[in-house]
Design an enzyme around this catalytic site. Structure first.
Site, PDB file in Angstrom:
ATOM      1  CB  CYS A  65       4.036   4.442  -8.994  1.00  0.00           C
ATOM      2  SG  CYS A  65       2.707   4.650  -7.550  1.00  0.00           S
ATOM      3  CB  CYS A  69       6.993   3.171  -1.737  1.00  0.00           C
ATOM      4  SG  CYS A  69       5.134   3.700  -1.498  1.00  0.00           S
ATOM      5  CB  CYS A  72       8.188   0.741  -4.881  1.00  0.00           C
ATOM      6  SG  CYS A  72       7.300   0.293  -6.190  1.00  0.00           S
ATOM      7  CB  CYS A 109      -2.004 -11.535  -6.582  1.00  0.00           C
ATOM      8  SG  CYS A 109      -1.872 -13.013  -5.600  1.00  0.00           S
ATOM      9  CB  CYS A 142      -5.856 -11.285  -4.180  1.00  0.00           C
ATOM     10  SG  CYS A 142      -5.371 -10.264  -2.899  1.00  0.00           S
ATOM     11  CB  CYS A 202      -3.961 -10.352   1.232  1.00  0.00           C
ATOM     12  SG  CYS A 202      -2.319 -10.688   0.926  1.00  0.00           S
ATOM     13  NE  ARG A 272       0.467 -15.370  -0.606  1.00  0.00           N
ATOM     14  CZ  ARG A 272      -0.636 -14.591  -0.548  1.00  0.00           C
ATOM     15  NH1 ARG A 272      -0.173 -13.191  -0.752  1.00  0.00           N
ATOM     16  NH2 ARG A 272      -1.854 -14.777  -0.228  1.00  0.00           N
TER      17      ARG A 272
END
Length: 411
Positions: A65, A69, A72, A109, A142, A202, A272
């Site tokens: 990626c 972040c 992550c 998801c 999702c 979400c 969740r």
């Protein structure tokens, strides 16, 4: 405890607590944690009974990626030894999803690393959604693909997506300390795009990144204002090879207080328990089911979770039941309105008109000014300094099975 009685009454009326009340929940002592769980559990049972919704993650594209972040394992510059692979084909993703659905999952998801999807990526995901729904007509899907460009949310909706996930993760005030390659406002914009397209929202948070109690309350009030249908609460998994690898700030009791605070602020929303529950809640996981009405089954994106069979046994042993495919997750007033936390006109204080959809693993939001109404609570006690949790690196296991491998998934 007067505070808890006040919060239960507000939760049963769908009223927004004051900020001082929310901070006071986080400041309660370990001696009071069972009282806090019991109080928030009354609110959870009012709106969701004893049902637990199961969700299953499929990592469509892992690693590499370009975003930075800090939390992550897939970030730019990450030295975490995770699986790295490009896009799964639709039939591969459908096969991976089938394992979770066979284990009782109601929602799949679909997550992909990256800043955001290209139009070609949206085509890929659309084909994957069709492949999954052709095999499982009632499944909820999702998508979580990062920042959306104009028109992409509508295309995902037309392809059959039910929801979009994009988490706020932390407060607006501390966001720049966690990520520099995009902004908090970018996340807000993506959630708003998803909502405008008619996708279910979400959006959640990550706790344990060194934030203060005030930061946690800020992000949860921001989520309340965004009004998502579901709020995933992640507990940081400190991966070796990431900037936050040494952040072991959570105790099981702290995690329970955070979940209780989220439940009081968003009483009728699907809360969740997401990544990190096995690492930080550990043997206290069953107590968390009294606060949250939704969990992920099996493994996460890049880390291994509790065995799917153990998840199902935990739910049954704790006196809860898996929510069936034919059951509606949200309370009737929310399902009918298509809205999120407190969106109904008669929902009580601090409601947001017309709010209600958004996303699931990377979201955005605005801040909630003034905190609350409907009476005051005792001023929150000073933030409690807790003994950080012992670094349980033995509980952080990199995923080596399921999507992107030749091994059977955990579901």
């Amino acid at each position: 405890m007067d505070l808890l009685n006040t919060l239960v009454d507000k939760g049963l009326r769908r009223e927004l607590p004051t900020r001082d009340e929310a901070l006071a929940v986080l400041a309660t002592s370990d001696d009071d944690v069972l009282d806090v769980v019991a109080a928030a559990g009354k609110v959870r049972r009012q709106w969701f009974g004893r049902r637990v919704k199961l969700n299953y993650l499929v990592n469509l594209k892992s690693g590499l990626c370009p975003e930075d972040c800090s939390y992550c394992s897939q970030r730019l510059g990450s030295k975490a030894d995770i699986l790295k692979y490009t896009w799964l084909k639709p039939d591969e993703a459908s096969q991976a999803a089938a394992a979770g659905l066979a284990g009782g999952a109601k929602r799949v998801c679909l997550v992909a690393s990256g800043r955001g999807p290209t139009d070609r990526d949206v085509d890929r995901v659309s084909d994957t959604i069709k492949a999954i729904k052709d095999q499982n007509e009632d499944v909820e899907v999702c998508a979580c693909l990062g920042l959306l460009s104009d028109g992409q949310a509508e295309r995902l909706r037309d392809a059959g997506a039910d929801a979009y996930n994009h988490n706020l993760n932390t407060s607006e005030g501390t966001y720049g300390d966690i990520t520099t390659t995009h902004t908090y406002a970018d996340r807000v914009d993506t959630v708003q795009k998803a909502h405008a397209a008619g996708l279910s929202a979400c959006s959640g948070l990550i706790a344990g990144m060194g934030e203060s109690d005030e930061d946690l309350v800020d992000v949860v009030y921001a989520l309340r204002e965004l009004d998502p249908d579901s709020v995933p609460v992640n507990f940081l998994i400190p991966f070796e090879g990431t900037p936050l690898a040494k952040e072991w700030n959570l105790t099981p009791q702290r995690c329970l207080r955070i979940l209780a605070m989220v439940r009081f602020v968003c009483p009728d929303v699907e809360v969740r328990i997401a990544g990190g529950r096995e690492v930080h809640l550990r043997s206290m996981q069953p107590l968390a089911l009294h606060l949250a009405n939704s969990i992920f089954l099996g493994d996460y994106l890049t880390s291994e979770g509790q065995a799917g069979k153990a998840d199902l046994e935990m739910i049954a042993d704790a006196g809860f039941e898996v929510e069936g495919a034919g059951e509606v997750t949200l309370p009737e007033h929310r399902a009918a309105a298509g809205g999120g936390c407190g969106s109904h006109a008669d929902a009580g204080c601090g409601t947001q008109e017309g709010a209600g959809c958004g996303s699931h693993t990377d979201a955005g939001c605005g801040s909630h000014q003034g905190g609350g109404v409907c009476g005051s609570a005792p001023a929150a006690a000073a933030t409690v300094t807790e003994q950080p949790s012992e670094a349980r690196t033995d509980l952080v296991a990199v995923r080596r099975r399921g999507a992107g491998t030749d091994l059977a998934p955990n579901a």
